[in-house]
Every structure is written in C-alpha cells, then in structure tokens.
Design an enzyme around this catalytic site. Structure first.
Site, short mmCIF file in Angstrom:
data_model
loop_
_atom_site.label_atom_id
_atom_site.label_comp_id
_atom_site.label_asym_id
_atom_site.label_seq_id
_atom_site.Cartn_x
_atom_site.Cartn_y
_atom_site.Cartn_z
N ALA A 59 0.86 -1.18 0.00
CA ALA A 59 0.00 0.00 0.00
C ALA A 59 0.90 1.24 0.00
O ALA A 59 1.48 1.59 1.02
CB ALA A 59 -0.90 -0.01 1.24
N GLU A 60 0.99 1.86 -1.15
CA GLU A 60 2.00 2.93 -1.31
C GLU A 60 1.69 4.15 -0.45
O GLU A 60 2.60 4.79 0.08
CB GLU A 60 2.11 3.33 -2.79
CG GLU A 60 2.73 2.24 -3.67
CD GLU A 60 1.73 1.15 -4.05
OE1 GLU A 60 0.52 1.33 -3.79
OE2 GLU A 60 2.16 0.13 -4.62
N HIS A 129 4.36 0.37 -16.17
CA HIS A 129 5.74 0.10 -15.73
C HIS A 129 6.76 0.95 -16.49
O HIS A 129 7.94 0.66 -16.44
CB HIS A 129 6.10 -1.37 -15.92
CG HIS A 129 5.35 -2.32 -15.05
ND1 HIS A 129 4.01 -2.59 -15.26
CD2 HIS A 129 5.72 -3.05 -13.98
CE1 HIS A 129 3.61 -3.47 -14.34
NE2 HIS A 129 4.62 -3.75 -13.55
#
Lengths: 343, 364
Positions: A59-60, A129
């Site tokens: 969980a950033e 990404h």
C-alpha cells in the site's frame, strides 16, 4: 577501481548509509528477503535485520504516510515505490504532507526521508511500468527531485539524499540499472543540486537527465562525426534546477536541445526551455528545442521504440537549429543542412 | 517446511451495537461489565475541560462571524470526545487531530491563539508539534492516520512506550488512507488508537451513506484489531474506553478502533447551511443528550460540585475567551518574506531570488 552497475552502486549506497547511521530504515514492497524486484536492496535484510530493512504491506500511500511519521520521530526512512506508476496512490501523501510538513509547521518539523522510484521506459515492460513521472514531483515545492545517470552518481546522490534534512524523490532510471562503469566506491561526486557537463562542445548544448543522458551522449558522438561539437549537460537535480551550469553552457554554444522520455507537453523540457530563453535570449542563435516522448499514454512494449527519444531524433533536432555558423556552412560532413533551414 | 499461511492471533470479539455508556443522558451512572467510570477527580477534570472547551468553541465561532477568523469548524456537541480522548493520553503520547479538533488541542495545553493560527490564516500550523506532542491539524481526511503509525513504530524502535491517538470523523472512514493506516497499525502492532467521532454528518452527507457496517467499530474486525463502540457524549465512557485501548496498545496487545457516537450540533463551518440537509428535530434530539449537562448533573447529584465551583470554572472560561479576543486584536504584522523561509532547510537560489523580487515589489 572496480566495475559496478547502477543497481549495484545503489545497493552499496543503501548498505553504507545503513551502516553509517542507525536511524536509517529501508522498507517497501518486496525490498526484504527478495531484495526488490530490481535487486537494489539485495542482501540488506540479511545484513541489517528485519528492524532496519523490511517488507511492508502492499500500500503505497501507507508506506509514504508511515515514513512521514517515522521522519517526524527521528528516523530516516528510505522507502521504495516499486514502479513509477505504482507511486501514484501515494501522491496525496507526497504532495500534501511530505512536501509541506516543514512549511506547515513554520520550519519546526522537517522530514528527512527518501522516496526511491524506478522510472522511465525502455525495458520492454507492460503498461504502468514505463511512466516518466518526474514532472509531478518537480512541480511540487518542498521536494528535492534528483535522478542519476551514472553508477558513481547513483551512489553519491543517494547517500546525499539520505543525509539531506529535506525529503528527496529519488528517481532511478530503470533502463540504466544494468549500465556498468569503473568506479571507486564509496565515491562523492558533485553536490546534489548541481548539474554537470558530461561532454564539452562548442556548437550546441544537449540537456538531459537520468535515462536520456546516455542516449544524448551517443547522439553527441554521432553529431561529432558529422562535424558538430555538442556539449552535454546532465541535470542530475530536477528540483532545484541548476540555472548556472545550464545557462553558462548555452551562452557558450548559443543553441540548446532538451531531451526527456516524458510527454513533451507541459514536461520538464518546457521549464528548461523557458528558463534558458529568459536567461540566454541574447546568446541564442535558435529557439530552444525539445525532444520528448509523444503526448500519448506510455505505449505497449512492442511500440515503445517509436515513442522514446532516439539518437536520430536528437540529431534531427540539432539539424533544425537554424544553423548559420561556420561549421555548418563549411563542413562537408553535413551536406544540405543549410538548405533545411526554415523548412 | 515453514508454513506461511497461518497468521498469528485469535479473532477479536465483535464490538457491541449498543454503545458502551457509563453515565446516561440524565446524569445517572450505568453499570458496565467491562468498564468502570473514572474517579471523581478525573470526572471533575473532564467537566472542567469541557466547559472551557465549549467556551473556546463559542468564542471562535463568534470571532468567525465578526470576520476575525477565516473559518472555524466547530466541535460544539462533541466535547466528550475532544476532552475524554485527550485526557486519556500520557504526557509522552502523541495526538493527531483534524481541523475540527481545536478543542482537543486546547485541552492538551496548546496556547489557544496558536491553535487559531490556522483558522485565522496567519500560517498553517501555529504551534510546535514536538513541544506539545500534537501533530499539525490535518485537513485532507484520514491522511494523518498513517503518520501516527509511523511515529509510534519509530518510538517503539527507540524503546519508548509512546502511544498515539488519531482523531477522525465518520466521513474519513471511507477514505482509502483510513484503511491503509488501520492495516499498517495492525500488521506492525503499533500502539495507535483510532478514535472515530461519528458526528453523523460529513458536511451534508449522513453517515448511512458512508457505511452500512453495523457500527464503524466493526471495521476493526477485518484488520484483526479490536473495535469498541462508545457513547460519544458520555465523557466518562470515552475516557474509560480510550484509556483502556491505549493501555492495551502500549502493552503490545495491538491498536484499536473506537467509534464514539456523537453529534455535530452546529454547521460544518460558518459557511455551511445545515437547514438544507437536516431537520431541526434531530438537533433537538441530541440537545437532550448534551455531554456537559449529564456530567454536571452527575457530579452535582454526588455532591462533587456546586454552583460556586461551577461559577469559578465558567469565570475561568470567560477569561480565556476575553484573552482570545484581546490577543487576536493585538497580533502583529505578517512578514511576507516568511513565505520563502520554511520550504527547505536552507533557501535555494530560486526562492532567494523570488523573495528579493517580492521585497522589491513591496518597496516600490
């Protein structure tokens, strides 16, 4: 001298920082026993223990939010966002708290923390990404934003970022993780807020940072073969911006191209072009040009080569710089260049 | 083989749907199987702090109407939570308040003028967080909850038993950051108590549009955490439950979520128009459940306070209000150049130039 890749240099910087300062902690997703998806934290949990280097829940926002609390209480957290686009859930923490805590508290509470973010494309990864998210951070007052282009700078800038009393967004050009160089570690290069001239030249200044520095150096070499002496400035620090080094170079060369992977519209190059124009107008022979990614969402891996700035595209920009100087007029290596002026 | 699919700990019990109550709205004691009311000294301290807190709140609202504060989010009606939570803290604990929790800061001992700095608009946070062990008042909802988790994690690594109390509203529990903070606290077993003041309204949105959980304390179960449900207008119960949760958290039994059922008697802020979304009868219902009246009645009935003592406390509260009026008038000139002073530890060239530009502009 030994050979280090950028990833290895970063690993060594973290190891040396952990050893030098017991308040440093390293955490994030998969940074523990796995050593991070790019192995930048390889071996650190084994060496420093779970108390210092550990995996957190996935969980950033929580990762950055807890880092704020740790930094408020005397720790120096170094947290990792696994990929550029995975850092977005933490954006509110970064903008509303990390960047503003010192200001909100009238200088009473500073946040010495580092947010490491692998960023940029060029590794054939699928969507989310390959983003170049630097401008979101560079546009936010209260943050330092730095990005290395060489293994030596990777080491030195990360050490300096961890020692800094203010928060640093540390952007790691993931396509350069495996780029190797001879370097004596530990090393301290130029201070974190300075740009450096990577290659001297008299005809044009190529300005780049992070993943594009190597590409621009390649372009400068190719330009030399065509008779154009390009100077290359590696910004290293996006915030603050080193006006002095950049303007000194452009005043010498009279021309500038700024190169980055991120979408060109509203990108970092726009700020550089504006600042260079304001400060070097009477020295400029041509408008400052930008070579950036197209203004599209980051493409799928099979198409990214069309999107990313290439040597050819940089050479094309150099060609468009309204050449009137002697080397273009006289150099047989660049036939037709003069005729392109104004086209 | 080391099994990794087994998680430690047993499932905590479900919180009661009926809130824990130690003093009923008429000021009579209620017995509870798990909790006992604080002693008379603490009850008197709670009442005194609530009287002072309400006076502060009323004065701040008046100053806003007069245009001397930019905005004031009142906690009128929520005094039992503001005071009961804070008086349960030890000196070395930390408080993480929101913009509606000014009374909690005054109760913690922060200079009221420094509390009002944010709302007067002179600066963002006017007090020294480290001195008072109070984080800056947080406006982006639930985002300070993870700070408390990180701070107490760091304190534990230093060998300290520092705990933290996070104040949040019912609306904030819908935020993703609330979820992340609850989970981090539980996984890291940090001593944090999340006190949710369910005041029934997130500006104009009623709590049933935020959650259909039986209580907001039930959310704790999913994190393997204890949840408690308390009458948020009963200062004795809030104090007892928060104290208990803090003690358990400090002892390593894990963090907790407490839902305190209370009511926002006033508007969201001075610029809100509650008649557009709620009925006066609801406010009347809650007026009958006033946190100050019930504790005053209990202490009177038990012979612990009389008119003269109450007069003395009210006079003290009035003096505080008078001081607020005077000191806000006497506040000094703001220095525009300070805009550039606290962005970084040392001022970068860009900001030094901009500061000079501003100063030149002001001199011109």
């Amino acid at each position: 001298m030994a050979e280090f890749s950028m990833g290895q240099a970063l690993n060594r910087a973290l190891r040396d920082a952990l050893a030098a300062d017991p308040s440093v902690v390293v955490y994030g997703e998969d940074v523990g026993p796995l050593g991070g998806v790019f192995r930048v934290t390889d071996g650190l949990t084994a060496e420093f223990g779970e108390d210092r280097v550990f995996d957190s829940p996935l969980a950033e926002s929580g990762i950055v939010g807890t880092a704020v609390g740790m930094a408020m209480y005397g720790r120096r957290p170094v947290v990792e966002m696994q990929f550029d686009a995975f850092g977005y859930p933490a954006f509110e923490q970064v903008v509303s708290h990390v960047a503003k805590m010192r200001n909100r508290t009238r200088g009473r509470v500073g946040l010495p923390l580092v947010i490491r973010i692998p960023y940029g494309g060029g590794i054939g990864a699928v969507e989310h990404h390959g983003d170049s998210s630097e401008m979101y951070y560079a546009h936010t007052p209260g943050l330092h934003v730095v990005t290395p282009a060489t293994p030596a700078d990777a080491y030195s800038l990360l050490r300096e970022a961890i020692e800094d009393p203010d928060p640093v967004v540390f952007l790691e050009p993931k396509r350069r993780y495996w780029t190797k160089a001879e370097v004596d570690l530990p090393v301290r290069t130029e201070p974190m807020d300075r740009a450096v001239v990577r290659r001297t030249g008299t005809d044009v200044t190529l300005i780049a940072y992070g993943p594009m520095v190597d590409t621009v150096l390649e372009a400068a070499e190719a330009a030399r073969e065509e008779g154009c002496a390009a100077e290359v400035v590696d910004l290293r620090s996006l915030s603050p911006f080193d006006d002095q080094t950049v303007t000194a170079s452009v005043r010498r060369t009279g021309r500038a191209v700024v190169v980055h992977e991120a979408a060109t519209f509203g990108g970092y190059g726009a700020e550089v072009a504006a600042r260079v124009t304001e400060q070097c107008f009477h020295y400029l022979e041509a408008p400052v040009l930008r070579v950036g990614g197209f203004d599209i969402p980051y493409p799928p891996p099979e198409l990214e080569e069309y999107h990313l700035p290439s040597v050819d595209r940089i050479l094309g920009a150099i060609d468009r710089l309204q050449w009137e100087s002697e080397w273009t007029a006289e150099s047989p290596a660049v036939p037709g260049r003069r005729s392109e002026v104004g086209v | 083989m080391k099994r990794t699919d087994v998680r430690p700990g047993s499932a905590p019990p479900l919180p009661p749907v009926e809130p824990i109550r130690l003093v009923d709205p008429d000021g009579r004691r209620v017995s509870d199987p798990a909790y006992t009311a604080p002693d008379h000294g603490t009850l008197l301290a709670l009442l005194r702090a609530m009287i002072i807190g309400r006076r502060f709140d009323r004065q701040a609202s008046a100053l806003t109407r007069q245009g001397r504060l930019a905005v004031y989010p009142s906690s009128y009606g929520q005094e039992a939570c503001q005071v009961g939570g804070v008086l349960a803290l030890a000196d070395n604990d930390w408080l993480f308040p929101t913009y509606r929790d000014s009374v909690s800061l005054v109760t913690r001992g922060v200079d009221p003028i420094e509390v009002l700095t944010l709302l007067r608009g002179d600066w963002h946070s006017g007090y020294d967080p480290e001195r008072h062990r109070c984080a800056p008042q947080c406006t982006p909802l639930a985002t300070n909850a993870s700070h408390a988790v990180g701070l107490t994690y760091a304190a534990r690594r230093k060998g300290e038993d520092t705990a933290a109390l996070v104040l949040m509203g019912d609306g904030a529990t819908s935020e993703g950051d609330a979820h992340e903070a609850y989970n981090f606290a539980a996984v890291w077993n940090t001593p944090v108590v999340f006190l949710i003041q369910n005041n029934h309204w997130a500006i104009s949105v009623p709590v049933h549009k935020q959650s259909v959980a039986p209580t907001l304390a039930h959310k704790a179960i999913g994190y393997g955490m204890r949840g408690h449900h308390v009458d948020g207008n009963d200062a004795a119960a809030v104090h007892a439950v928060v104290s208990h949760a803090l003690a358990e958290a400090r002892a390593g039994s894990g963090p907790a979520i407490i839902e305190a059922r209370t009511y926002r008697m006033g508007p969201h802020t001075n610029s809100d128009a509650p008649q557009r979304y709620r009925d006066d009868s609801e406010v009347e219902y809650w007026k009958e459940r006033d946190p100050l009246a019930r504790l005053e009645r209990l202490l009177r009935d038990e012979g612990r306070i009389d008119d003269s003592e109450l007069e003395r406390i009210r006079a003290q509260a009035d003096r505080l209000a008078a001081t607020m009026r005077e000191r806000l008038s006497a506040a000094g000139r703001l220095a525009p150049e300070e805009l550039f002073s606290h962005v970084y530890a040392s001022t970068p060239a860009l900001l030094a130039r901009q500061r000079q530009e501003l100063l030149d502009e002001l001199e011109a």
